[in-house]
Design an enzyme around this catalytic site. Sequence first.
Site, short mmCIF file in Angstrom:
data_model
loop_
_atom_site.label_atom_id
_atom_site.label_comp_id
_atom_site.label_asym_id
_atom_site.label_seq_id
_atom_site.Cartn_x
_atom_site.Cartn_y
_atom_site.Cartn_z
NE ARG A 166 48.73 -107.15 2.06
CZ ARG A 166 49.25 -106.43 3.05
NH1 ARG A 166 48.62 -105.38 3.54
NH2 ARG A 166 50.43 -106.74 3.55
CB SER A 241 50.75 -113.19 -0.75
OG SER A 241 52.06 -112.96 -0.27
CD GLU A 338 46.96 -110.43 -1.03
OE1 GLU A 338 47.79 -109.63 -1.49
OE2 GLU A 338 47.16 -111.08 0.01
#
Length: 342
Positions: A166, A241, A338
Amino acid sequence: MLELSHHVDLKPYNTMGISCFADYLTRVSSEGELREALEWAGEKKLPVCPLGEGSNVIFSGDFQGLVIAIGIKGCEVATGEIDGQVLVKAGAGESWHEFVQWSLSQNYYGLENLSLIPGCVGAAPIQNIGAYGVEVKDVFHSLQAMDVVTGEVVTLTGEDCQFGYRNSVFKGKYRDRFIIVSVTFSLSKTFEPQLDYGQLQREVLQTAGVNPVTGQLVSDVVCRIRNSRLPAPEQLGNAGSFFKNPMVTREHYQKLLEQEPEMVAFSSGDECWKLAAGWLIDQCGFKGVAYSTGAGVYRYQALVLVNHGHADGQAILTLAGDIREAVSERFGVDLEIEPRIY
């Protein structure tokens, strides 16, 4: 001619549904329009915020600068078939899911496990989005990005992008330096299902029965699983998320396992283990929590923070801070947010 809107509510421009205001907003549909917008912001000495679908962005307050809504479209075959692979180029403003479906309609494979991930094509390399055992880096060829200062368009390879979990160079040293205008992927003309993820494999095989597994079938099953776990942003504001799954050493993992025998984790090689952030958050009692500020945690998936309708960015970040503190105290693990914070 650059068309500018002043004092724009950004609630329709971010999937978390946070109401805040940008000093200026413009929509661009070409490299020329993007360059003109950057030149204008440069002359005014204003920061810029590029937005696709706003699915991975949290606004902590009003944005005192220029928001550029990226609407650069187009899907095309960049080169013909070479050893069973084909290069496909997509504009940064293309919906990611629609691009995945377009590739399948052309019998180009490799993206089906990434179906229904919210956002635009241009955002995919920034996050190195991934799901069900596949990441963008696995099918990435190159991208074209515009230098925010000079307006020059450069081509960056996978090595240049420094992909990680990520993560990419666009979240580090190239943050705020480039705006992605298009991405080129290397897709396969031959379908080879990637079914290493247990639940996906079970549901695909059960759905297929005696029929052959196809790329579209895998995509459909992925969509079904995602819809069962994640709320639709138009019904309940969210950014998918909210935390990365944390990585820990084998020693840390073994110590935690002694305390928490039911802990969900996955071996990640190199003596590292990836812990399921959602499980950690759930164990700290946050699943389904709803603050009076409107910030909350989705009742079916603790990894997803939600906006019950009136939360601002600070409310979301306060909840995120409480979660991080609780997980750190109990498990000695630091959760990393994130989405990008503005």
